[in-house]
Motif scaffolding. Structure first.
Motif, PDB file in Angstrom:
ATOM      1  N   GLY A   1       0.787  -1.419  -0.449  1.00  0.00           N
ATOM      2  CA  GLY A   1       0.309   0.042   0.146  1.00  0.00           C
ATOM      3  C   GLY A   1       0.498   1.062  -0.308  1.00  0.00           C
ATOM      4  N   SER A   2       0.110   2.730   0.296  1.00  0.00           N
ATOM      5  CA  SER A   2       1.053   3.628   0.144  1.00  0.00           C
ATOM      6  C   SER A   2      -0.114   4.219   1.071  1.00  0.00           C
ATOM      7  CB  SER A   2       1.178   4.017  -1.178  1.00  0.00           C
ATOM      8  OG  SER A   2      -0.312   4.524  -1.792  1.00  0.00           O
ATOM      9  N   LEU A   3       0.990   5.589   1.448  1.00  0.00           N
ATOM     10  CA  LEU A   3       0.029   6.627   2.335  1.00  0.00           C
ATOM     11  C   LEU A   3      -0.779   7.346   1.936  1.00  0.00           C
ATOM     12  CD1 LEU A   3      -0.097   8.140   5.188  1.00  0.00           C
ATOM     13  CD2 LEU A   3       1.884   9.150   4.474  1.00  0.00           C
ATOM     14  N   GLU A   4      -0.726   7.503   0.250  1.00  0.00           N
ATOM     15  CA  GLU A   4      -1.733   8.213  -0.553  1.00  0.00           C
ATOM     16  C   GLU A   4      -2.547   7.689  -0.834  1.00  0.00           C
ATOM     17  OE1 GLU A   4       2.856   9.644  -1.595  1.00  0.00           O
ATOM     18  OE2 GLU A   4       1.520   7.118  -1.431  1.00  0.00           O
ATOM     19  N   ASP A   5      -3.101   6.186  -0.618  1.00  0.00           N
ATOM     20  CA  ASP A   5      -4.288   5.457  -0.830  1.00  0.00           C
ATOM     21  C   ASP A   5      -4.939   5.070   0.685  1.00  0.00           C
ATOM     22  OD1 ASP A   5      -4.397   5.702  -3.580  1.00  0.00           O
ATOM     23  OD2 ASP A   5      -2.814   3.755  -3.599  1.00  0.00           O
ATOM     24  N   SER A   6      -3.916   5.807   2.345  1.00  0.00           N
ATOM     25  CA  SER A   6      -4.188   4.797   3.335  1.00  0.00           C
ATOM     26  C   SER A   6      -4.347   4.127   3.317  1.00  0.00           C
ATOM     27  CB  SER A   6      -5.756   5.921   3.427  1.00  0.00           C
ATOM     28  OG  SER A   6      -5.851   7.691   2.764  1.00  0.00           O
ATOM     29  N   ASN A   7      -3.842   3.515   2.849  1.00  0.00           N
ATOM     30  CA  ASN A   7      -3.254   1.779   3.280  1.00  0.00           C
ATOM     31  C   ASN A   7      -1.768   1.749   3.690  1.00  0.00           C
ATOM     32  OD1 ASN A   7      -2.594   1.458   1.222  1.00  0.00           O
ATOM     33  ND2 ASN A   7      -4.297   0.232  -0.780  1.00  0.00           N
ATOM     34  N   HIS A   8      -0.723   2.593   4.030  1.00  0.00           N
ATOM     35  CA  HIS A   8       0.288   1.966   3.675  1.00  0.00           C
ATOM     36  C   HIS A   8       0.631   0.731   4.817  1.00  0.00           C
ATOM     37  CE1 HIS A   8       4.937   3.074   4.214  1.00  0.00           C
ATOM     38  NE2 HIS A   8       4.828   1.895   3.806  1.00  0.00           N
ATOM     39  N   ARG A   9       1.077  -0.486   4.954  1.00  0.00           N
ATOM     40  CA  ARG A   9       1.486  -1.165   6.205  1.00  0.00           C
ATOM     41  C   ARG A   9       1.982  -2.447   5.742  1.00  0.00           C
ATOM     42  NH1 ARG A   9      -2.329  -2.553   2.012  1.00  0.00           N
ATOM     43  NH2 ARG A   9      -3.572  -3.984   1.241  1.00  0.00           N
ATOM     44  N   THR A  10       2.259  -3.321   6.892  1.00  0.00           N
ATOM     45  CA  THR A  10       3.028  -4.097   6.739  1.00  0.00           C
ATOM     46  C   THR A  10       2.647  -5.350   6.763  1.00  0.00           C
ATOM     47  OG1 THR A  10       5.064  -2.763   7.596  1.00  0.00           O
ATOM     48  CG2 THR A  10       5.627  -5.045   7.788  1.00  0.00           C
ATOM     49  N   ILE A  11       2.157  -6.792   6.790  1.00  0.00           N
ATOM     50  CA  ILE A  11       2.392  -7.759   7.256  1.00  0.00           C
ATOM     51  C   ILE A  11       3.407  -8.479   7.729  1.00  0.00           C
ATOM     52  CG2 ILE A  11       1.155  -9.582   6.220  1.00  0.00           C
ATOM     53  CD1 ILE A  11       0.009  -8.062   3.543  1.00  0.00           C
ATOM     54  N   TYR A  12       3.734  -9.375   8.567  1.00  0.00           N
ATOM     55  CA  TYR A  12       4.351  -9.960   9.052  1.00  0.00           C
ATOM     56  C   TYR A  12       3.692 -11.070   8.961  1.00  0.00           C
ATOM     57  CZ  TYR A  12       6.127  -5.583  10.867  1.00  0.00           C
ATOM     58  OH  TYR A  12       7.253  -4.415  11.305  1.00  0.00           O
TER      59      TYR A  12
ATOM     60  N   SER B   1      -2.689   6.411   7.711  1.00  0.00           N
ATOM     61  CA  SER B   1      -3.832   5.387   7.287  1.00  0.00           C
ATOM     62  C   SER B   1      -4.710   4.886   7.688  1.00  0.00           C
ATOM     63  CB  SER B   1      -2.061   4.111   6.896  1.00  0.00           C
ATOM     64  OG  SER B   1      -1.426   4.170   5.592  1.00  0.00           O
ATOM     65  N   VAL B   2      -5.708   3.881   7.053  1.00  0.00           N
ATOM     66  CA  VAL B   2      -6.587   3.424   8.356  1.00  0.00           C
ATOM     67  C   VAL B   2      -7.021   2.454   6.924  1.00  0.00           C
ATOM     68  CG1 VAL B   2      -7.036   5.453   8.878  1.00  0.00           C
ATOM     69  CG2 VAL B   2      -8.448   4.909   6.647  1.00  0.00           C
ATOM     70  N   TRP B   3      -7.052   1.696   6.034  1.00  0.00           N
ATOM     71  CA  TRP B   3      -7.292   1.004   4.604  1.00  0.00           C
ATOM     72  C   TRP B   3      -6.854  -0.513   5.245  1.00  0.00           C
ATOM     73  CZ3 TRP B   3     -12.245   0.280   2.975  1.00  0.00           C
ATOM     74  CH2 TRP B   3     -13.360   1.994   2.892  1.00  0.00           C
ATOM     75  N   ASN B   4      -7.814  -1.560   5.657  1.00  0.00           N
ATOM     76  CA  ASN B   4      -6.792  -2.904   4.941  1.00  0.00           C
ATOM     77  C   ASN B   4      -7.311  -3.665   4.852  1.00  0.00           C
ATOM     78  OD1 ASN B   4      -8.858  -4.909   6.670  1.00  0.00           O
ATOM     79  ND2 ASN B   4      -8.583  -3.784   8.107  1.00  0.00           N
ATOM     80  N   THR B   5      -6.265  -4.698   3.279  1.00  0.00           N
ATOM     81  CA  THR B   5      -6.912  -5.508   2.642  1.00  0.00           C
ATOM     82  C   THR B   5      -8.009  -4.742   1.470  1.00  0.00           C
ATOM     83  OG1 THR B   5      -7.020  -7.002   4.422  1.00  0.00           O
ATOM     84  CG2 THR B   5      -7.992  -7.969   2.085  1.00  0.00           C
TER      85      THR B   5
ATOM     86  N   SER C   1     -15.894 -18.207   4.428  1.00  0.00           N
ATOM     87  CA  SER C   1     -14.997 -18.205   3.099  1.00  0.00           C
ATOM     88  C   SER C   1     -15.856 -17.610   2.514  1.00  0.00           C
ATOM     89  CB  SER C   1     -14.945 -20.240   2.782  1.00  0.00           C
ATOM     90  OG  SER C   1     -16.355 -20.609   2.921  1.00  0.00           O
ATOM     91  N   TRP C   2     -17.032 -17.728   2.223  1.00  0.00           N
ATOM     92  CA  TRP C   2     -17.666 -16.377   1.002  1.00  0.00           C
ATOM     93  C   TRP C   2     -17.572 -15.428   0.691  1.00  0.00           C
ATOM     94  CZ3 TRP C   2     -21.351 -13.875   3.783  1.00  0.00           C
ATOM     95  CH2 TRP C   2     -22.071 -14.598   5.537  1.00  0.00           C
ATOM     96  N   SER C   3     -17.827 -14.356   2.719  1.00  0.00           N
ATOM     97  CA  SER C   3     -17.198 -13.116   2.566  1.00  0.00           C
ATOM     98  C   SER C   3     -16.398 -12.590   1.900  1.00  0.00           C
ATOM     99  CB  SER C   3     -17.478 -12.937   3.906  1.00  0.00           C
ATOM    100  OG  SER C   3     -17.457 -11.361   4.583  1.00  0.00           O
ATOM    101  N   LEU C   4     -16.354 -11.729   1.675  1.00  0.00           N
ATOM    102  CA  LEU C   4     -14.870 -10.142   1.104  1.00  0.00           C
ATOM    103  C   LEU C   4     -14.608 -10.438   2.395  1.00  0.00           C
ATOM    104  CD1 LEU C   4     -16.113  -7.659   1.717  1.00  0.00           C
ATOM    105  CD2 LEU C   4     -16.994  -8.003  -0.383  1.00  0.00           C
ATOM    106  N   HIS C   5     -13.580  -9.207   2.732  1.00  0.00           N
ATOM    107  CA  HIS C   5     -13.002  -8.432   4.216  1.00  0.00           C
ATOM    108  C   HIS C   5     -11.945  -7.625   3.329  1.00  0.00           C
ATOM    109  CE1 HIS C   5     -10.890 -12.721   3.583  1.00  0.00           C
ATOM    110  NE2 HIS C   5      -9.881 -12.285   3.555  1.00  0.00           N
ATOM    111  N   SER C   6     -11.877  -6.494   4.386  1.00  0.00           N
ATOM    112  CA  SER C   6     -11.714  -5.225   4.382  1.00  0.00           C
ATOM    113  C   SER C   6     -12.145  -4.679   5.115  1.00  0.00           C
ATOM    114  CB  SER C   6     -12.317  -4.255   2.934  1.00  0.00           C
ATOM    115  OG  SER C   6     -11.097  -3.245   3.046  1.00  0.00           O
ATOM    116  N   GLY C   7     -11.445  -3.200   5.787  1.00  0.00           N
ATOM    117  CA  GLY C   7     -12.062  -2.755   7.159  1.00  0.00           C
ATOM    118  C   GLY C   7     -11.232  -1.212   7.068  1.00  0.00           C
ATOM    119  N   ALA C   8     -11.516  -0.222   7.799  1.00  0.00           N
ATOM    120  CA  ALA C   8     -11.469   0.913   7.804  1.00  0.00           C
ATOM    121  C   ALA C   8     -11.015   0.993   9.394  1.00  0.00           C
ATOM    122  CB  ALA C   8     -12.192   2.022   6.709  1.00  0.00           C
TER     123      ALA C   8
END
Length: 277
Positions: free
Chosen positions: A151-162, A187-191, A240-247
């Motif tokens: 992600g990126s700060l411009e898209d409000s989703n800059h994140r690190t996945i461990y 940043s506030v958005w994930n996935t 499994s049938w559900s999308l997932h994301s979040g803000a």
């Protein structure tokens, strides 16, 4: 241990807010001096919270598992969401700092959780799935994890996945895949873009939120999205049938844990934002 029964993609469309929360949200999982376990029929997932403030807490099987001990036919992943703690597995002690991960293999009989300082305790978050063979119990610190910057700060989703428990060089497991995502400030958005993976379910557990903050967890199909408002250290079971994301209302972190048909982290069916309704 409590039991939780989910619903199908068609039934969920008719559910009100309270029905969605009582079905998919796991709250109040961390109670001082107690252990909380919830058995979910989705891929036979067990989600747990251990907050040892008085004495060590034991991992018990419960009648729901019909086993002599919890890991008789199961594996489990633990992420510490709090301060320094200690997990003892069959007499071997594993010291865990914040966001360290411990994989507990099938056949492990005695598991206990304790805080180094009960006044400033560890918060042990557990996710478990059935296992068909034994892999060794293994501790991984945050430095041991595989970091993936996205992600990126411009898209409000800059994140690190461990990535801790995963098939490509991480801790070996039967079906459990587990890690932590940490969002950068601003940043506030994930996935995002959101995705589904029909071949496995997932548990999202949000943390590093203050009492005035929340994360809007997005779920459902692209044509019929819903949201569940979550607070600090609350989990959402995503079928499994559900999308997932979040803000979120601010930057936050979350634990993700998956189990099902395969362990390929990149096995995702992405959904374009323009398709969401």
């Amino acid at each position: 241990m409590k039991s939780r029964y989910t619903v199908g993609i068609n039934e969920y469309k008719r559910m009100c807010t309270e029905e969605l929360r009582s079905t998919f949200l796991l709250d109040n999982m961390f109670q001082s001096g107690q252990s909380e376990l919830v058995y979910c029929e989705v891929d036979r997932t067990v989600v747990g919270g251990f907050l040892p403030t008085l004495a060590p807490l034991n991992l018990e099987a419960g009648k729901e598992l019909a086993s002599d001990y919890f890991c008789q036919r199961r594996e489990a992943g633990i992420i510490n969401l709090g301060k320094q703690g200690l997990v003892t597995v069959d007499g071997v002690k594993y010291e865990m700092n914040n966001v360290d991960c411990l994989y507990i293999g099938r056949g492990s009989k005695e598991v206990t959780f304790e805080s180094m300082d009960p006044q400033d305790p560890a918060y042990f978050h557990l996710v478990s799935y059935p296992a068909h063979r034994e892999y060794p119990t293994t501790l991984a610190t945050q430095a041991d994890a595989n970091p993936v910057n996205m992600g990126s700060l411009e898209d409000s989703n800059h994140r690190t996945i461990y990535q801790y428990i995963h098939a490509n060089g991480g801790i070996k497991s039967c079906q459990l895949v587990m890690g932590v995502t940490i969002l950068e400030a601003g940043s506030v958005w994930n996935t995002m873009k959101p995705h589904t993976h029909e071949r496995r379910s997932e548990v999202y557990t949000y943390f590093n939120l203050n009492e005035d903050s929340a994360v809007f967890h997005m779920m459902g199909s692209a044509e019929e999205t819903r949201h569940i408002i979550t607070r600090d250290k609350e989990s959402v079971v995503s079928p499994s049938w559900s999308l997932h994301s979040g803000a979120g209302t601010c930057a936050y972190s979350f634990v993700w844990a998956m189990g099902g048909e395969n362990q390929e982290f990149t096995d995702m069916d992405h959904i374009e934002v323009k398709e969401l309704k």
